[in-house]
Design a protein around this motif. Structure first.
Motif, PDB file in Angstrom:
ATOM      1  N   PRO A   1       0.813  -1.230   0.000  1.00 14.96           N
ATOM      2  CA  PRO A   1       0.000   0.000   0.000  1.00 14.96           C
ATOM      3  C   PRO A   1       0.843   1.275   0.000  1.00 14.96           C
ATOM      4  O   PRO A   1       0.442   2.276  -0.600  1.00 14.96           O
ATOM      5  CB  PRO A   1      -0.835  -0.130   1.282  1.00 14.96           C
ATOM      6  CG  PRO A   1      -0.187  -1.211   2.089  1.00 14.96           C
ATOM      7  CD  PRO A   1       0.477  -2.114   1.112  1.00 14.96           C
ATOM      8  N   ALA A   2       2.022   1.245   0.642  1.00 16.45           N
ATOM      9  CA  ALA A   2       2.895   2.420   0.612  1.00 16.45           C
ATOM     10  C   ALA A   2       3.350   2.716  -0.820  1.00 16.45           C
ATOM     11  O   ALA A   2       3.490   3.878  -1.213  1.00 16.45           O
ATOM     12  CB  ALA A   2       4.105   2.212   1.520  1.00 16.45           C
ATOM     13  N   SER A   3       3.568   1.657  -1.616  1.00 14.65           N
ATOM     14  CA  SER A   3       3.938   1.843  -3.014  1.00 14.65           C
ATOM     15  C   SER A   3       2.794   2.455  -3.800  1.00 14.65           C
ATOM     16  O   SER A   3       3.010   3.324  -4.657  1.00 14.65           O
ATOM     17  CB  SER A   3       4.327   0.490  -3.639  1.00 14.65           C
ATOM     18  OG  SER A   3       4.322   0.546  -5.053  1.00 14.65           O
ATOM     19  N   VAL A   4       1.569   2.034  -3.525  1.00 15.75           N
ATOM     20  CA  VAL A   4       0.403   2.590  -4.233  1.00 15.75           C
ATOM     21  C   VAL A   4       0.287   4.087  -3.956  1.00 15.75           C
ATOM     22  O   VAL A   4       0.057   4.890  -4.871  1.00 15.75           O
ATOM     23  CB  VAL A   4      -0.887   1.851  -3.821  1.00 15.75           C
ATOM     24  CG1 VAL A   4      -2.089   2.427  -4.576  1.00 15.75           C
ATOM     25  CG2 VAL A   4      -0.767   0.354  -4.096  1.00 15.75           C
ATOM     26  N   GLY A   5       0.460   4.487  -2.683  1.00 11.90           N
ATOM     27  CA  GLY A   5       0.421   5.901  -2.345  1.00 11.90           C
ATOM     28  C   GLY A   5       1.558   6.683  -2.996  1.00 11.90           C
ATOM     29  O   GLY A   5       1.354   7.781  -3.526  1.00 11.90           O
ATOM     30  N   HIS A   6       2.766   6.110  -2.959  1.00  8.54           N
ATOM     31  CA  HIS A   6       3.942   6.737  -3.577  1.00  8.54           C
ATOM     32  C   HIS A   6       3.713   6.935  -5.074  1.00  8.54           C
ATOM     33  O   HIS A   6       3.926   8.028  -5.612  1.00  8.54           O
ATOM     34  CB  HIS A   6       5.157   5.854  -3.331  1.00  8.54           C
ATOM     35  CG  HIS A   6       6.419   6.338  -3.973  1.00  8.54           C
ATOM     36  ND1 HIS A   6       7.482   6.851  -3.254  1.00  8.54           N
ATOM     37  CD2 HIS A   6       6.813   6.386  -5.284  1.00  8.54           C
ATOM     38  CE1 HIS A   6       8.452   7.190  -4.080  1.00  8.54           C
ATOM     39  NE2 HIS A   6       8.071   6.909  -5.315  1.00  8.54           N
ATOM     40  N   ARG A   7       3.279   5.881  -5.748  1.00  6.52           N
ATOM     41  CA  ARG A   7       3.095   5.935  -7.199  1.00  6.52           C
ATOM     42  C   ARG A   7       1.989   6.914  -7.585  1.00  6.52           C
ATOM     43  O   ARG A   7       2.077   7.599  -8.610  1.00  6.52           O
ATOM     44  CB  ARG A   7       2.767   4.539  -7.735  1.00  6.52           C
ATOM     45  CG  ARG A   7       3.981   3.621  -7.839  1.00  6.52           C
ATOM     46  CD  ARG A   7       3.572   2.149  -7.973  1.00  6.52           C
ATOM     47  NE  ARG A   7       2.543   1.955  -8.972  1.00  6.52           N
ATOM     48  CZ  ARG A   7       2.759   1.853 -10.286  1.00  6.52           C
ATOM     49  NH1 ARG A   7       4.006   1.955 -10.741  1.00  6.52           N
ATOM     50  NH2 ARG A   7       1.775   1.659 -11.123  1.00  6.52           N
ATOM     51  N   CYS A   8       0.934   6.971  -6.761  1.00  4.84           N
ATOM     52  CA  CYS A   8      -0.163   7.891  -7.025  1.00  4.84           C
ATOM     53  C   CYS A   8       0.345   9.324  -7.134  1.00  4.84           C
ATOM     54  O   CYS A   8      -0.002  10.052  -8.069  1.00  4.84           O
ATOM     55  CB  CYS A   8      -1.199   7.765  -5.903  1.00  4.84           C
ATOM     56  SG  CYS A   8      -2.559   8.952  -5.999  1.00  4.84           S
ATOM     57  N   LEU A   9       1.193   9.728  -6.204  1.00  6.35           N
ATOM     58  CA  LEU A   9       1.740  11.086  -6.219  1.00  6.35           C
ATOM     59  C   LEU A   9       2.841  11.237  -7.259  1.00  6.35           C
ATOM     60  O   LEU A   9       2.941  12.269  -7.934  1.00  6.35           O
ATOM     61  CB  LEU A   9       2.275  11.450  -4.838  1.00  6.35           C
ATOM     62  CG  LEU A   9       2.902  12.834  -4.687  1.00  6.35           C
ATOM     63  CD1 LEU A   9       1.904  13.936  -5.044  1.00  6.35           C
ATOM     64  CD2 LEU A   9       3.429  13.033  -3.272  1.00  6.35           C
ATOM     65  N   ALA A  10       3.680  10.212  -7.426  1.00  5.23           N
ATOM     66  CA  ALA A  10       4.818  10.299  -8.344  1.00  5.23           C
ATOM     67  C   ALA A  10       4.370  10.570  -9.777  1.00  5.23           C
ATOM     68  O   ALA A  10       5.049  11.280 -10.523  1.00  5.23           O
ATOM     69  CB  ALA A  10       5.640   9.012  -8.286  1.00  5.23           C
ATOM     70  N   ARG A  11       3.228  10.021 -10.173  1.00  2.00           N
ATOM     71  CA  ARG A  11       2.738  10.219 -11.545  1.00  2.00           C
ATOM     72  C   ARG A  11       2.549  11.701 -11.844  1.00  2.00           C
ATOM     73  O   ARG A  11       2.957  12.202 -12.898  1.00  2.00           O
ATOM     74  CB  ARG A  11       1.418   9.465 -11.730  1.00  2.00           C
ATOM     75  CG  ARG A  11       1.547   7.958 -11.695  1.00  2.00           C
ATOM     76  CD  ARG A  11       0.222   7.283 -11.333  1.00  2.00           C
ATOM     77  NE  ARG A  11      -0.827   7.577 -12.294  1.00  2.00           N
ATOM     78  CZ  ARG A  11      -1.028   6.911 -13.421  1.00  2.00           C
ATOM     79  NH1 ARG A  11      -0.222   5.898 -13.729  1.00  2.00           N
ATOM     80  NH2 ARG A  11      -2.009   7.212 -14.238  1.00  2.00           N
ATOM     81  N   GLY A  12       1.918  12.424 -10.917  1.00  2.00           N
ATOM     82  CA  GLY A  12       1.698  13.849 -11.138  1.00  2.00           C
ATOM     83  C   GLY A  12       2.963  14.672 -11.012  1.00  2.00           C
ATOM     84  O   GLY A  12       3.186  15.618 -11.777  1.00  2.00           O
ATOM     85  N   LEU A  13       3.808  14.316 -10.033  1.00  2.00           N
ATOM     86  CA  LEU A  13       5.064  15.044  -9.867  1.00  2.00           C
ATOM     87  C   LEU A  13       5.939  14.918 -11.111  1.00  2.00           C
ATOM     88  O   LEU A  13       6.639  15.859 -11.497  1.00  2.00           O
ATOM     89  CB  LEU A  13       5.814  14.526  -8.643  1.00  2.00           C
ATOM     90  CG  LEU A  13       5.212  14.868  -7.277  1.00  2.00           C
ATOM     91  CD1 LEU A  13       6.038  14.237  -6.163  1.00  2.00           C
ATOM     92  CD2 LEU A  13       5.117  16.382  -7.073  1.00  2.00           C
ATOM     93  N   SER A  14       5.909  13.761 -11.751  1.00  2.00           N
ATOM     94  CA  SER A  14       6.711  13.559 -12.957  1.00  2.00           C
ATOM     95  C   SER A  14       6.230  14.456 -14.096  1.00  2.00           C
ATOM     96  O   SER A  14       7.035  14.969 -14.885  1.00  2.00           O
ATOM     97  CB  SER A  14       6.651  12.085 -13.383  1.00  2.00           C
ATOM     98  OG  SER A  14       7.512  11.839 -14.473  1.00  2.00           O
ATOM     99  N   ASP A  15       4.916  14.676 -14.187  1.00  2.00           N
ATOM    100  CA  ASP A  15       4.392  15.608 -15.201  1.00  2.00           C
ATOM    101  C   ASP A  15       4.911  17.019 -14.962  1.00  2.00           C
ATOM    102  O   ASP A  15       5.285  17.732 -15.903  1.00  2.00           O
ATOM    103  CB  ASP A  15       2.859  15.620 -15.161  1.00  2.00           C
ATOM    104  CG  ASP A  15       2.242  14.364 -15.754  1.00  2.00           C
ATOM    105  OD1 ASP A  15       2.892  13.725 -16.592  1.00  2.00           O
ATOM    106  OD2 ASP A  15       1.110  14.025 -15.376  1.00  2.00           O
ATOM    107  N   LEU A  16       4.932  17.445 -13.696  1.00  2.00           N
ATOM    108  CA  LEU A  16       5.461  18.770 -13.383  1.00  2.00           C
ATOM    109  C   LEU A  16       6.952  18.844 -13.720  1.00  2.00           C
ATOM    110  O   LEU A  16       7.431  19.856 -14.252  1.00  2.00           O
ATOM    111  CB  LEU A  16       5.249  19.091 -11.908  1.00  2.00           C
ATOM    112  CG  LEU A  16       3.805  19.271 -11.438  1.00  2.00           C
ATOM    113  CD1 LEU A  16       3.778  19.620  -9.943  1.00  2.00           C
ATOM    114  CD2 LEU A  16       3.080  20.338 -12.236  1.00  2.00           C
ATOM    115  N   ALA A  17       7.689  17.774 -13.407  1.00  2.00           N
ATOM    116  CA  ALA A  17       9.128  17.745 -13.692  1.00  2.00           C
ATOM    117  C   ALA A  17       9.393  17.930 -15.175  1.00  2.00           C
ATOM    118  O   ALA A  17      10.339  18.622 -15.571  1.00  2.00           O
ATOM    119  CB  ALA A  17       9.723  16.419 -13.207  1.00  2.00           C
TER     120      ALA A  17
END
Length: 343
Positions: A72-88
């Motif tokens: 579940p920690a990976s699911v939460g991490h990936r959920c946010l990482a997807r959007g952060l990568s777009d900003l990057a």
């Protein structure tokens, strides 16, 4: 003595748990959030001379993650990482995140389910703190099916008129990628062969479970005027490079031997490793174009940078993307990464 059943977690208690998790230093350090969780709307205050960038992503159970395989920690991490990568990819700095979470009612009635939610929030929060991204609001709902849905909205800022785009590459620009490719595909392939949930924790050695958005690299590319165009590699190099080429009206030639392969692809055949690198997706590295005369560092923000090819004007009879294999051997590289609604 039999253990008593846990107290069901209602919506108000869930919102309170989210508020407690995210009410710490992140929001206090980020002056962009004038008013966060607790009112009908959040109030954001972007830096002077900057404009707002917005991106949104779904994380759907059995489409983007599996409860029986992903921590579940990976699911939460990936959920946010997807959007952060777009900003990057656009050189933006995150201002705030908004999370809407739909959960099956029964997941909040058991200790195991409540722990899943707690660990999901912990994984999300850990990455949010790492990149100074406060959670400024969102929504909660009961899922109509026994499935989890997380919808993330990321708000970022960049100097007005300077954000990196897919459409601004020039003929003869060189193409570069950050980090390495194929690792997410290789790890996912191994994960799907398991019969139980992974116990892996966040680290660079888990590119699928814990991808690392390249915000620091994107910031340098923007501030130092190094890149003319950029895109994040979420759907695979073949698909995302196609987007960049079509947006800029150019074609690309790629050297397959130059592609930086992740160490997890070492167990694959050369053909399978190449497939993972060009079609696998979810590496969340940055693909960017830069003038050939520009001196691009071998590392930016301690992330390796590799030149993989060159952009050219369109030419009759030439494919949009050509993949060179050495000598006179080449092939057309068609987009074969991830596409929703495809057959």
């Amino acid at each position: 003595m039999a253990r008593s059943a846990p107290k069901p977690l209602g919506e108000l208690a869930l919102i309170e748990q989210i508020s407690r998790t995210f009410s710490s230093a992140g929001a206090a350090r980020n002056k962009a959030v004038a008013l966060g969780i607790g009112d009908d709307c959040a109030i954001l205050r972007p830096p002077p001379g900057h404009e707002i960038l917005v991106t949104t992503d779904f994380s759907l159970e059995n489409r983007h993650f599996r409860r029986d395989l992903h921590p579940p920690a990976s699911v939460g991490h990936r959920c946010l990482a997807r959007g952060l990568s777009d900003l990057a990819a656009m050189g933006a700095a995150p201002l705030a995140a908004f999370l809407s979470l739909a959960l099956p009612a029964k997941i909040l009635r058991t200790r195991r389910g409540q722990r899943w939610v707690q660990d999901f929030l912990a994984g999300f929060h850990s990455l949010a703190r790492q990149h100074n991204t406060p959670l400024a609001g969102g929504d909660t709902s009961e899922s109509p099916a026994d499935l989890i849905l997380a919808d993330i909205i990321l708000i970022g800022s960049a100097p007005r008129g300077r954000s990196l785009r897919r459409s601004d590459a020039h003929p003869d620009d060189a193409l570069y990628v950050t980090g390495s490719l194929g690792g997410a595909h290789a790890e996912l392939s191994a994960l799907l062969k398991r019969t139980h949930r992974s116990r892996s924790t966040a680290s660079d050695s888990h590119p699928h479970l814990y991808p690392q958005p390249r915000l620091a690299v994107g910031s340098v590319l923007l501030r130092r005027h190094l890149a003319t165009a950029a895109i994040d590699l979420s759907d695979g190099l073949s698909t995302d490079l196609t987007h960049l080429c079509e947006s800029s009206g150019l074609r690309a030639e790629i050297d397959s031997s130059a592609l930086p392969l992740h160490s997890l692809t070492a167990k694959l055949s050369r053909q399978d490793a190449l497939h993972a690198a060009v079609h696998g997706g979810e590496d969340y590295e940055l693909l960017f174009a830069a003038p050939t005369a520009m001196r691009i560092p071998r590392k930016i923000a301690d992330v390796p940078i590799t030149r993989i090819g060159t952009l050219h004007p369109p030419r009759a009879g030439k494919p949009l993307i050509t993949l060179h294999h050495g000598g006179d051997i080449s092939s057309e590289l068609k987009p074969a990464g991830w596409q929703h609604f495809s057959s």
